[in-house]
Write an enzyme that holds these catalytic residues in place. Structure first.
Site, PDB file in Angstrom:
ATOM      1  N   ASP A 137       0.820  -1.211   0.000  1.00  0.00           N
ATOM      2  CA  ASP A 137       0.000   0.000   0.000  1.00  0.00           C
ATOM      3  C   ASP A 137       0.853   1.259   0.000  1.00  0.00           C
ATOM      4  O   ASP A 137       0.456   2.297  -0.531  1.00  0.00           O
ATOM      5  CB  ASP A 137      -0.885   0.011   1.253  1.00  0.00           C
ATOM      6  CG  ASP A 137      -2.339  -0.254   0.940  1.00  0.00           C
ATOM      7  OD1 ASP A 137      -2.611  -0.886  -0.098  1.00  0.00           O
ATOM      8  OD2 ASP A 137      -3.198   0.167   1.720  1.00  0.00           O
ATOM      9  N   LEU A 198     -12.436   7.385  -0.812  1.00  0.00           N
ATOM     10  CA  LEU A 198     -13.355   7.539   0.315  1.00  0.00           C
ATOM     11  C   LEU A 198     -14.125   6.245   0.541  1.00  0.00           C
ATOM     12  O   LEU A 198     -15.092   5.939  -0.151  1.00  0.00           O
ATOM     13  CB  LEU A 198     -14.334   8.691   0.056  1.00  0.00           C
ATOM     14  CG  LEU A 198     -13.715  10.046  -0.330  1.00  0.00           C
ATOM     15  CD1 LEU A 198     -14.811  11.070  -0.598  1.00  0.00           C
ATOM     16  CD2 LEU A 198     -12.758  10.528   0.748  1.00  0.00           C
ATOM     17  N   ASN A 200     -14.388   3.092   4.066  1.00  0.00           N
ATOM     18  CA  ASN A 200     -14.302   3.107   5.524  1.00  0.00           C
ATOM     19  C   ASN A 200     -12.995   3.759   5.947  1.00  0.00           C
ATOM     20  O   ASN A 200     -12.924   4.499   6.915  1.00  0.00           O
ATOM     21  CB  ASN A 200     -14.413   1.698   6.102  1.00  0.00           C
ATOM     22  CG  ASN A 200     -14.472   1.713   7.613  1.00  0.00           C
ATOM     23  OD1 ASN A 200     -15.231   2.479   8.201  1.00  0.00           O
ATOM     24  ND2 ASN A 200     -13.657   0.889   8.256  1.00  0.00           N
ATOM     25  N   GLY A 201     -11.925   3.477   5.192  1.00  0.00           N
ATOM     26  CA  GLY A 201     -10.694   4.246   5.307  1.00  0.00           C
ATOM     27  C   GLY A 201     -10.684   5.290   4.209  1.00  0.00           C
ATOM     28  O   GLY A 201     -11.127   5.022   3.090  1.00  0.00           O
ATOM     29  N   ILE A 320     -17.678   5.161  -0.653  1.00  0.00           N
ATOM     30  CA  ILE A 320     -18.389   6.432  -0.497  1.00  0.00           C
ATOM     31  C   ILE A 320     -18.178   7.306  -1.723  1.00  0.00           C
ATOM     32  O   ILE A 320     -19.119   7.901  -2.258  1.00  0.00           O
ATOM     33  CB  ILE A 320     -17.921   7.156   0.776  1.00  0.00           C
ATOM     34  CG1 ILE A 320     -18.247   6.325   2.022  1.00  0.00           C
ATOM     35  CG2 ILE A 320     -18.555   8.538   0.882  1.00  0.00           C
ATOM     36  CD1 ILE A 320     -17.589   6.837   3.288  1.00  0.00           C
ATOM     37  N   GLU A 322     -17.592   6.591  -4.780  1.00  0.00           N
ATOM     38  CA  GLU A 322     -18.261   6.130  -5.991  1.00  0.00           C
ATOM     39  C   GLU A 322     -19.783   6.178  -5.889  1.00  0.00           C
ATOM     40  O   GLU A 322     -20.470   6.292  -6.912  1.00  0.00           O
ATOM     41  CB  GLU A 322     -17.829   4.692  -6.310  1.00  0.00           C
ATOM     42  CG  GLU A 322     -16.361   4.555  -6.681  1.00  0.00           C
ATOM     43  CD  GLU A 322     -15.921   3.103  -6.791  1.00  0.00           C
ATOM     44  OE1 GLU A 322     -16.776   2.255  -7.134  1.00  0.00           O
ATOM     45  OE2 GLU A 322     -14.740   2.812  -6.518  1.00  0.00           O
TER      46      GLU A 322
END
Length: 387
Positions: A137, A198, A200-201, A320, A322
């Protein structure tokens, strides 16, 4: 499914502490032959006591989709690893020495790296004849400019303990920036972009061409935007204040900031659909949580407009980004003077694939771009193996 179609496939595994996500991907055509998730790993009364059982269940789910990994054209297993420290920033073939070093780096990501390593070790044992590749990541943000990567703390301490801004969700930010360029039919190297991941993280990035100039997450995924359960940016003195005045231990404060803060800490819920229902019912705590979330998001957009100097495109992605038109609207409303003109009809319209939600005359193009970290990881695996 067998390998008679000639396709090469990669099994992508994202192993968390209590869940294991998997996807069997054709990296050339971007087609997922099977996808799934095994949840409640290690929970009391769960039929999945550990990661060994979780991966075996994933194999059963693949078989239920008609997939035999022995004949499916499997060329690699790709593992999402959150933190590579300063050591690992390119896709890396996993062997005993690499895994030993990753264990040493777990202090940098104690919530994320240990379960990933559990998944890696189980997968290598169950699929010993297949190449296993770690994709990090943090990799995309390894070459952040020093001014963005460096914290203004004691330099000797920072160097000794590898304290810097690493950034996370890098695979998603890279993939979305490439997809935005493809959608606009413009060369990637000529674009200056803001990507807003955007879910949950949550994280934001400023990217010039192929090089990130800044990103919101830091040493860990806790810094930056307000998230579902994480606080994002806070005054660091809050930690010592709670330790001294509330009698909390450092680990207790860290757990609170990671698991009981953000939207859930302010409202009691982290699902934005439920949050919206509470707001519509007049719940003041839910409204405050939403306002704090969007306020922080707008601050980062403004900051990255300044970092880039000139911005060509802003892309919203992840769950979120999208799917929540209201968040997108509230993130950029009133920014016409800054070059952002949203088309509300386009913003409200659904659709699959990348799409434009800004007005045609908007100086900055605003897009919704679905992320696909599994496909990006699969392609990284093939690339590192020389395919």
């Amino acid at each position: 499914m067998d390998g008679s179609d000639g396709a090469r496939r990669v099994l992508v595994i994202n192993s968390g502490s209590s869940s294991l996500k998997f996807q069997l991907v054709d990296p050339e055509f971007g087609v997922a032959a099977s996808t799934g998730i095994v949840e409640r790993i290690g929970e009391e009364s769960s039929p999945v006591p550990d990661h060994d059982a979780a991966l075996r269940r994933a194999f059963d789910m693949l078989a239920g989709d008609g997939v035999d990994l022995n004949t499916a054209g499997l060329v690699a297993v790709g593992h999402r690893v959150v933190h590579g420290g300063n050591t690992f920033y390119r896709p890396t073939v996993l062997d005993d020495a690499v895994i030993a070093r990753l264990h040493e780096l777990s202090e940098l990501a104690p919530l994320h790296n240990p379960p990933a390593l559990q998944g890696i070790e189980v997968a290598r044992r169950l699929l010993p004849d297949i190449a296993h590749v770690a994709v990090f990541d943090t990799g995309f943000f390894h070459d952040l400019p020093p001014a963005a990567a460096t914290y203004a703390i004691d330099r000797e301490l920072a160097d000794r303990w590898q304290i810097r801004r690493y950034g996370f969700h890098g695979t998603s930010h890279r993939y979305v920036s490439e997809q935005a360029a493809a959608f606009l039919d413009r060369p990637l190297r000529g674009l200056k972009q803001i990507v807003l991941h955007l879910g949950n993280g949550c994280s934001a990035s400023a990217i010039a061409g192929t090089r990130p100039l800044d990103t919101s997450m830091g040493l860990t995924p806790l810094e930056g935007l307000v998230m579902g359960t994480r606080s994002g940016d806070i005054d660091p003195s809050i930690v010592s204040y709670l330790c001294h005045t509330a009698g909390m231990g450092v680990d207790d404060v860290e757990s609170m900031l990671n698991h009981r803060s953000g939207v859930v800490g302010l409202s009691g819920v982290r699902d934005f659909r439920r949050l919206r229902e509470l707001i519509e019912s007049g719940d003041g705590a839910a409204q405050l949580a939403y306002s704090v979330f969007t306020h922080r998001l707008r601050k980062y957009i403004g900051a990255y407009l300044a970092v880039l100097g000139h911005t060509d495109v802003i892309s919203f992605t992840a769950g979120i980004g999208e799917n929540d038109a209201a968040v997108r609207r509230d993130a950029v409303s009133g920014m016409e003077e800054l070059g952002i003109v949203l088309d509300e009809r386009r913003n409200l319209a659904g659709g699959k694939g990348a799409r434009q939600i800004s007005a045609d005359d908007s100086p900055i193009t605003v897009l919704v771009v679905p992320t696909n970290e599994e496909l990006a990881i699969a392609r990284d695996c093939v690339r590192v193996l020389g395919g």
